[in-house]
Design an enzyme around this catalytic site. Structure first.
Site, PDB file in Angstrom:
ATOM      1  N   HIS A  76      27.957  36.399  50.151  1.00 17.90           N
ATOM      2  CA  HIS A  76      26.770  36.687  49.240  1.00 17.90           C
ATOM      3  C   HIS A  76      27.222  35.365  48.270  1.00 17.90           C
ATOM      4  O   HIS A  76      27.850  35.226  47.687  1.00 17.90           O
ATOM      5  CB  HIS A  76      28.200  38.051  48.879  1.00 17.90           C
ATOM      6  CG  HIS A  76      28.215  39.167  49.715  1.00 17.90           C
ATOM      7  ND1 HIS A  76      28.899  40.646  49.704  1.00 17.90           N
ATOM      8  CD2 HIS A  76      27.559  39.877  50.086  1.00 17.90           C
ATOM      9  CE1 HIS A  76      28.508  41.058  49.716  1.00 17.90           C
ATOM     10  NE2 HIS A  76      27.698  41.241  51.192  1.00 17.90           N
TER      11      HIS A  76
ATOM     12  N   TYR B  23      30.228  46.744  41.278  1.00 17.86           N
ATOM     13  CA  TYR B  23      31.357  46.831  40.963  1.00 17.86           C
ATOM     14  C   TYR B  23      30.556  48.247  39.875  1.00 17.86           C
ATOM     15  O   TYR B  23      30.103  47.326  39.118  1.00 17.86           O
ATOM     16  CB  TYR B  23      32.184  45.845  40.232  1.00 17.86           C
ATOM     17  CG  TYR B  23      32.890  45.491  41.047  1.00 17.86           C
ATOM     18  CD1 TYR B  23      34.159  45.242  41.778  1.00 17.86           C
ATOM     19  CD2 TYR B  23      32.145  43.918  41.548  1.00 17.86           C
ATOM     20  CE1 TYR B  23      34.350  44.707  42.644  1.00 17.86           C
ATOM     21  CE2 TYR B  23      33.160  43.465  43.072  1.00 17.86           C
ATOM     22  CZ  TYR B  23      34.246  43.793  43.123  1.00 17.86           C
ATOM     23  OH  TYR B  23      35.055  42.891  44.180  1.00 17.86           O
TER      24      TYR B  23
ATOM     25  N   PRO C 200      43.291  45.969  43.843  1.00 21.67           N
ATOM     26  CA  PRO C 200      41.898  44.907  44.386  1.00 21.67           C
ATOM     27  C   PRO C 200      41.139  45.133  43.661  1.00 21.67           C
ATOM     28  O   PRO C 200      39.932  43.998  44.703  1.00 21.67           O
ATOM     29  CB  PRO C 200      42.086  46.816  45.661  1.00 21.67           C
ATOM     30  CG  PRO C 200      42.359  47.549  44.608  1.00 21.67           C
ATOM     31  CD  PRO C 200      43.239  47.675  43.327  1.00 21.67           C
TER      32      PRO C 200
ATOM     33  N   LYS D  65      41.718  39.812  45.168  1.00 29.47           N
ATOM     34  CA  LYS D  65      42.260  38.696  45.203  1.00 29.47           C
ATOM     35  C   LYS D  65      43.102  39.086  46.137  1.00 29.47           C
ATOM     36  O   LYS D  65      43.271  37.092  46.734  1.00 29.47           O
ATOM     37  CB  LYS D  65      42.749  38.115  43.696  1.00 29.47           C
ATOM     38  CG  LYS D  65      41.666  38.092  43.122  1.00 29.47           C
ATOM     39  CD  LYS D  65      41.113  36.657  43.157  1.00 29.47           C
ATOM     40  CE  LYS D  65      39.769  36.164  42.604  1.00 29.47           C
ATOM     41  NZ  LYS D  65      38.497  36.061  43.645  1.00 29.47           N
TER      42      LYS D  65
ATOM     43  N   TYR E   2      35.566  34.706  40.530  1.00 28.53           N
ATOM     44  CA  TYR E   2      35.399  35.363  41.539  1.00 28.53           C
ATOM     45  C   TYR E   2      35.359  35.059  43.114  1.00 28.53           C
ATOM     46  O   TYR E   2      35.484  35.345  43.728  1.00 28.53           O
ATOM     47  CB  TYR E   2      34.041  36.336  41.355  1.00 28.53           C
ATOM     48  CG  TYR E   2      33.788  37.541  42.526  1.00 28.53           C
ATOM     49  CD1 TYR E   2      34.352  38.783  42.608  1.00 28.53           C
ATOM     50  CD2 TYR E   2      32.745  37.608  43.077  1.00 28.53           C
ATOM     51  CE1 TYR E   2      34.146  39.618  43.278  1.00 28.53           C
ATOM     52  CE2 TYR E   2      32.685  38.409  44.438  1.00 28.53           C
ATOM     53  CZ  TYR E   2      33.558  39.630  44.243  1.00 28.53           C
ATOM     54  OH  TYR E   2      32.863  40.080  45.154  1.00 28.53           O
TER      55      TYR E   2
END
Ligand code: APR
Ligand code: PHB
Length: 391
Positions: free
Chosen positions: A72, A202, A294, A298, A386
């Site tokens: 990704h 998200y 979550p 991580k 991220y």
């Protein structure tokens, strides 16, 4: 039985540590309370930082991950009825994450361990650790009615949040920090193509948080924020799919492919850190030492970075007769852990609806979302966390 490193727990932390130590010529035995199938049945997140992918390669188990993992380059933040892409790759000078389920990663590590005939005791009962404050640590367990003792140089506590290792440390030697969030995530796994195969979505909506993720191009993982009092039985598949579609933008909702769930469960959200992570000859790694909510995925990646620091320290001890790495393990690991704790807490705060949220809090959240997607500095801060901070 005698070994150099006794590892408690055959989750990703314990298995990865065992593999790395084995490749460095260090004997280890893993003692696990559950059976292998039970361990594989637990559905967890599946987004790997490059650090984690590199470690799987170093452990010699990265082949399938490279074949089947989906790279990704971006994530989407969805709010206000539309998606806002964050170009993670562009903002971090070319870094990416890989979608590959924790179950698959665990499977690869278990297969390698079995192929190399490395000792793993599954279904060990009454596991107990002792002697780690002196020079003769021991792990004891019962199996088939018999008591077994493993004498070792070190014990690695990779036994998760509810494990025995952290619980065996004297209370005055450990400090714990915790934050519990007032909601949970209801997750659904289904064999349908993911709605967004190249970017996790998200979503912050007035109905609460939602997440569109995946395990492969034919297996999807979705979540919706739910009150803590909700039970899985309250959520038939149809209700779940309807709720998910109402929390994402209409264009995306239109494209969701639904199907029967293979797994559905509710997980509470918690931030937790224990300090320190070393007690004489006992080390804590992974969920045994810390938990993150979550949001941001991580948990597994932090477990992997602990294992990197710990395996390097133990290899240094045996090869170079140097205890510098061992002495610094806790501080090194905790520096990275607290930054990931901060990031997961921040992303959780940014994306969820809190029961006590005032209209002022709501406006602040909207302003921050707007800032994050329109400021290069803010997007970069999100992106670099991220993909994972450097070791
Ligand atoms: N004795 C032996 N084994 C134990 C004991 C015990 N007393 N208690 C727990 N275990 C085992 C559990 O059955 C489990 O298989 O320890 C293992 C711990 O595995 P995980 O909970 O998966 O923790 P870890 O390996 O650190 O992996 C961290 O898992 O929870 C996720 O989000 C987290 O993705 C992260 C990753
Ligand atoms: C998942 O795929 O299960 C997942 C992905 C991203 C997250 C959390 C979970 O932040």
């Amino acid at each position: 039985m005698r070994t150099q490193v006794a590892i408690v727990g055959a989750g990703p932390s314990g298995l990865l540590l065992g593999q790395l130590l084995h490749r460095a010529g260090i004997d280890n035995v893993i003692v696990e309370r559950q059976g292998a199938d039970y361990v594989l049945g637990r559905i967890r997140a599946g987004i790997l930082e490059q650090v984690t992918v590199n470690l799987m390669d170093e452990a010699g188990v990265g082949a399938r991950l490279h074949r089947e993992g989906v790279v990704h380059h971006a994530i989407d933040l969805a709010f206000d009825g539309r998606r806002h892409p964050i170009d993670v790759h562009g903002l971090t000078g070319g870094k990416v994450v890989t979608a590959y389920g924790q179950t698959e990663l665990t499977h690869d590590l278990m297969d390698a361990r079995r192929d190399e005939n490395l000792p793993t005791v599954y279904e060990a009962q009454d596991v107990a650790v002792s002697g780690f404050d002196g020079t003769r640590p021991q792990v004891q367990y019962r199996k088939d009615g018999q008591l077994h003792t493993i004498d070792c140089d070190f014990i690695a506590g990779c036994d998760g949040f509810h494990g025995v290792c952290r619980a065996s440390v004297p209370r005055d030697a450990i400090r714990e920090y915790e934050k519990v969030y007032p909601f949970g995530w209801l997750g659904l796994l289904a064999d349908v193509p993911p709605v967004s195969p190249h970017a996790i979505v998200y979503a912050n909506s007035e109905r609460g948080f939602a997440l569109c993720s995946m395990r492969s191009l034919v297996r999807s993982r979705y979540y919706v924020q739910v009150p803590l009092a909700d039970k899985v039985e309250d959520w038939g598949d149809d209700r779940f799919w309807d709720e998910l579609r109402r929390r994402i933008d209409p264009e995306l909702a239109e494209r969701v492919v639904t199907g029967p769930s293979i797994e559905k469960s509710i997980a509470p959200l918690r931030s937790f850190v224990a300090e320190p992570l070393r007690f004489g000859r006992l080390f804590l790694a992974g969920d045994a030492g810390h938990i993150v909510p979550p949001t941001g995925a991580k948990g597994l990646n932090l477990a992997a970075s602990d294992v990197k620091y710990l395996s390097t320290a133990l290899i240094e001890h045996y090869r170079e007769r140097s205890d510098t790495g061992i002495d610094h393990y806790s501080d090194r690991a905790l520096r990275r852990i607290w930054k990931a704790e901060r990031f997961s807490w921040w992303l959780t705060s940014l994306l969820h609806r809190f029961p006590e949220q005032s209209v002022f809090d709501q406006r602040i959240q909207e302003a921050e979302l707007d800032y994050v997607v329109h400021s290069r500095a803010a997007s970069t801060a999100l992106a670099e966390n991220y993909v994972g901070l450097p070791l």
